[in-house]
Write an enzyme that holds these catalytic residues in place. Structure first.
Site, short mmCIF file in Angstrom:
data_model
loop_
_atom_site.label_atom_id
_atom_site.label_comp_id
_atom_site.label_asym_id
_atom_site.label_seq_id
_atom_site.Cartn_x
_atom_site.Cartn_y
_atom_site.Cartn_z
N TYR A 52 35.01 -1.06 -10.14
CA TYR A 52 34.13 -1.83 -9.05
C TYR A 52 35.16 -2.20 -7.74
CZ TYR A 52 30.33 -1.49 -12.31
OH TYR A 52 29.45 -1.31 -13.39
N ILE A 99 27.42 -5.21 -8.21
CA ILE A 99 28.23 -4.39 -8.83
C ILE A 99 27.84 -4.88 -10.48
CG2 ILE A 99 30.28 -4.36 -7.65
CD1 ILE A 99 31.68 -6.65 -9.47
N GLU A 102 29.14 -8.39 -15.32
CA GLU A 102 29.36 -9.44 -15.77
C GLU A 102 30.17 -10.34 -15.01
OE1 GLU A 102 27.17 -7.53 -18.03
OE2 GLU A 102 29.07 -6.65 -18.27
N GLU A 176 22.75 0.04 -10.74
CA GLU A 176 21.42 -0.45 -11.65
C GLU A 176 20.28 -0.98 -10.83
OE1 GLU A 176 22.88 -2.70 -14.91
OE2 GLU A 176 23.95 -0.90 -15.68
N GLU A 343 28.67 5.12 -17.18
CA GLU A 343 29.22 4.32 -18.35
C GLU A 343 28.84 4.88 -19.57
OE1 GLU A 343 27.66 0.29 -17.71
OE2 GLU A 343 27.93 0.32 -15.61
N LYS A 358 36.18 5.30 -35.14
CA LYS A 358 35.66 6.22 -35.82
C LYS A 358 34.02 6.63 -35.16
CE LYS A 358 33.72 5.55 -39.86
NZ LYS A 358 33.47 5.58 -41.17
N SER A 708 31.18 11.29 -39.29
CA SER A 708 32.17 11.85 -38.88
C SER A 708 31.53 13.18 -38.24
CB SER A 708 33.50 11.92 -39.83
OG SER A 708 34.40 12.62 -39.16
#
Length: 716
Positions: A52, A99, A102, A176, A343, A358, A708
């Site tokens: 951003y 943007i 947060e 958004e 994102e 994992k 996995s």
């Protein structure tokens, strides 16, 4: 880098290219460590960085701009851009105006929010400011200041774009759009918005008599018309809200058009993108609704590639269907563009949510299997907010690939492993397809709910029973379609495509062995005609939980009913039915459609032994109707979906001895990739064979660790 439309992947230097980017916020990292972060990103196999450019960070006070680090070294945007070039990394920039991320005030300057008049903000129906950081997108004041910001930042972007030998290859417009409206369920009733809404209505209906005939109202003129607000009590209220949803899709298109035209005026010719939110509390069932809010932008701006915000928070079997479903729906909405994730979760925004390397690695591989053509790891690097700039606090993101000091964390090696696989296989992998014989219809009007249903506050303005209906469109699309049918098909390892029913033709539909439609009591005449023609011309249609008999404004429209020659009544019965010999199938509603058709074959019965499901030959095709709603909460639901799929001799591509294993086969004329996915927290050992070779010897045993995957490549 540009999209290759015919096969829907990105192209770089004339070759198929998988876009691998990592989000690194220069303004949240010590500038002395910028190069370290970029080099470590590149060493994973990524070739792009994304960031951003916060308006608030660079325009400290009105007309006081800093892009060179004069007031703070982390404001030296120009140096960061040059470092990207030096490290041979492409750059995606996101200069707002919003943007989010947060950042305090969503990235808008605090001085601006103090200076704007009340009429520059989004207002509720009582004229109150909805939130001090939520402006009205088309406010003249807001756009005036946005253009002043663009006048300063866009020349920098233009100078450093790819055609001028800079690193910048892509730009995101705003961020958004409409997300606050979705979360709060509060519409913008700013006077300018209402004036635009009235213009929209006049253009749509031309005369007040036409509107009155649709709404069943008796307005004397358009001046009498008010924007809908409050709860829906009457059919006319429902009609008004339906048009209000249509209007806001056009409103967002108008806003994006203004921003894009301004950006292009600076000679900026790079690819543009916008991101689609929707994952919340570990589920993406709302994301398709948000895709629908951008439908007018997608139609009018094919040069804007939409990217998904794939943020599952915690990956599990319960949400394992979500990325495929969202990928397929986005592909249906913008069929000429590559599906990519703007994102792509790397780490976690909230400290109490744990995202383990994992688990995310398995999610990344699953996304490749499910057709993703590029992604931006969000966040690749952790950030530390400048003083007073963090919305939630000091630290931005946890469990990322790199911490803010550029130390490697557990996720780094997983990302490097995935990226190396992509770089090795991208030329072949990007040219593969999945063989889908099932098509699922995506009907946008069932997704017009963001103005009448609050995501966070859980407020509902629509009670369908007050309108004489029983199928709530939000429940239909979330629990019957997304978490029901789409989850069920994936769990059963049946491939499917999604088609936009309002933007398709008969030829494309009849290419599939089956078309599935989850339908409410309403559907427009054109779509009802399309489905009728589909069956008459040889298509196999599976329709549930209701045959529509109304149009989208709840006026009588019985095209499907009449063309199919079926008679039914709607009545209450037990929640359980039997279908295809499967007993005790739980249904979501007590109401069922009960059929009286001697020319059809009964396939489902209520506990009162009344027919609630039929199959019928019509023209060259076949119709299967279930007059009851079911999602996926029991094994009977999976068994029922499986029975329906097999009606048209559709087979899985592989036989796998363990039904808990999900698999995807992607292939072209040279190569075949088999992805095995274990979404369970226990080791799985199994054999597999191609469905066409069931009599041949089984494969060697394959064993996959808990949560996995395994990828097998075969050359043809």
């Amino acid at each position: 880098m540009k999209p290759h439309n015919s096969e829907k992947y990105f192209v770089k230097n004339g070759q198929p290219h998988f876009l691998i980017s990592g989000e690194v916020h220069y303004f949240r990292i010590n500038p002395k460590l910028w190069r370290n972060h970029l080099q470590l990103l590149k060493q994973t196999g990524a070739d792009t960085v994304s960031t951003y450019i916060p308006w608030d960070w660079h325009e400290i006070e009105e007309d006081d701009f800093d892009f060179e680090g004069k007031t703070h070294p982390a404001r030296n945007l120009i140096r960061f851009i040059k470092l990207c070039k030096e490290e041979n990394l492409d750059l995606i920039v996101k200069p707002g105006p919003y943007i989010l991320a947060e950042y305090e005030n969503q990235g808008l300057p605090s001085w601006l929010l103090k200076k704007l008049s009340k009429n520059a903000f989004a207002l509720d129906e009582n004229g109150n400011v909805i939130s001090p950081d939520l402006v009205s997108y088309l406010s003249d004041e807001f756009l005036e200041y946005t253009f002043k910001w663009y006048d300063k930042v866009m020349p920098i972007i233009s100078k450093h774009q790819k055609e001028h030998y800079g690193p910048i290859t892509m730009m995101q417009l705003c961020n958004e759009i409409g997300v606050f409206q979705w979360l709060s369920g509060k519409s913008d009733y700013n006077p300018k918005v209402i004036n635009l809404y009235k213009e929209f209505i006049i253009q749509r209906y031309k005369t007040i008599e036409k509107l009155n005939s649709v709404y069943s109202t008796n307005y004397n003129s358009f001046d009498d018309l008010k924007a809908p607000s409050g709860k829906i009590k009457l059919r006319s209220d429902y009609c008004a809200y339906f048009d209000f949803h249509l209007f806001f899709r056009e409103y967002y298109n108008k806003y994006i058009s203004i921003l894009k035209n301004k950006i292009r005026s600076f000679g900026i010719n790079i690819k543009l993108t916008h991101n689609i939110p929707g994952w919340i509390y570990g589920n993406a069932s709302e994301l398709p609704m948000l895709i629908s809010t951008y439908s007018e932008i997608m139609k009018n701006h094919p040069d804007i590639i939409f990217g998904l915000d794939h943020i599952p928070e915690f990956v599990s079997f319960r949400n394992a269907h979500s990325d495929l479903a969202c990928n397929k729906i986005l592909e249906a909405m913008q069929p000429e563009a590559p599906v990519w994730a703007a994102e792509f979760q790397a780490g976690t925004r909230e400290h109490h949510v744990k995202a383990y390397a994992k688990d995310l690695e398995t999610f990344y591989i699953a996304s490749l299997a499910h057709g993703i053509k590029g992604f931006n790891y969000y966040m690749f690097s952790q950030g530390i907010n400048p003083e007073g700039k963090g919305f939630y606090g000091k630290t931005f993101y946890f469990q990322t690939a790199l911490d803010a000091a550029s130390n490697k964390l557990a996720l780094y090696d997983s990302i490097k492993k995935v990226n190396r696989f992509i770089r090795k296989e991208q030329k072949d992998l990007l040219r593969t397809n999945v063989n889908s014989e099932i098509c699922v219809g995506f009907y946008k009007p069932y997704f017009f709910t963001e103005l009448i249903s609050s995501q966070l506050l859980k407020e509902k303005k629509l009670n369908v029973e007050e309108l004489g209906l029983y199928i709530d469109p939000r429940f239909l699309r979330e629990e019957i379609l997304f978490n029901g049918l789409l989850r069920g098909l994936q769990t059963l390892n049946y491939n499917y495509d999604v088609v936009d029913l309002e933007n398709c033709d008969l030829k494309s539909l009849t290419a599939y062995k089956q078309l599935w439609i989850t339908s409410a009591e309403f559907m427009d005449a054109e779509t009802q005609n399309l489905l009728s023609e589909f069956v008459l011309n040889g298509g196999n249609l599976i329709l549930y939980p209701a045959v529509p008999t109304l149009d989208n404004y709840l006026n009588r429209c019985e095209i499907l009913k009449n063309n199919f020659g079926i008679e039914f009544i709607t009545k209450d019965s037990s929640h359980k039915v039997s279908a295809f010999g499967i007993e005790d199938v739980f249904t979501a509603f007590s109401k069922k459609q009960i059929y009286n058709d001697t020319n059809s074959k009964p396939i489902a019965f209520t506990q009162e032994n009344e027919i609630c499901g039929i199959r019928k030959k019509i023209g060259k095709g076949e119709l299967t109707i279930l007059g009851f709603a079911f999602g996926y909460t029991s094994d009977e639901h999976l068994e029922l979906i499986d029975k329906l799929v097999k009606l048209n001799k559709i087979k899985r591509e592989l036989f796998v001895s363990d039904k808990d294993i999900q698999f995807v086969v992607r292939e072209n004329n040279k190569s075949r990739y088999i992805f095995f996915l274990n979404y369970h927290n226990e080791r799985k050992t199994f054999n597999y064979r191609k469905s066409s070779e069931l009599k041949k010897k089984k494969s060697e045993e394959i064993s996959i660790a808990p949560f996995s995957y395994k990828v097998i490549k075969e050359n043809k």
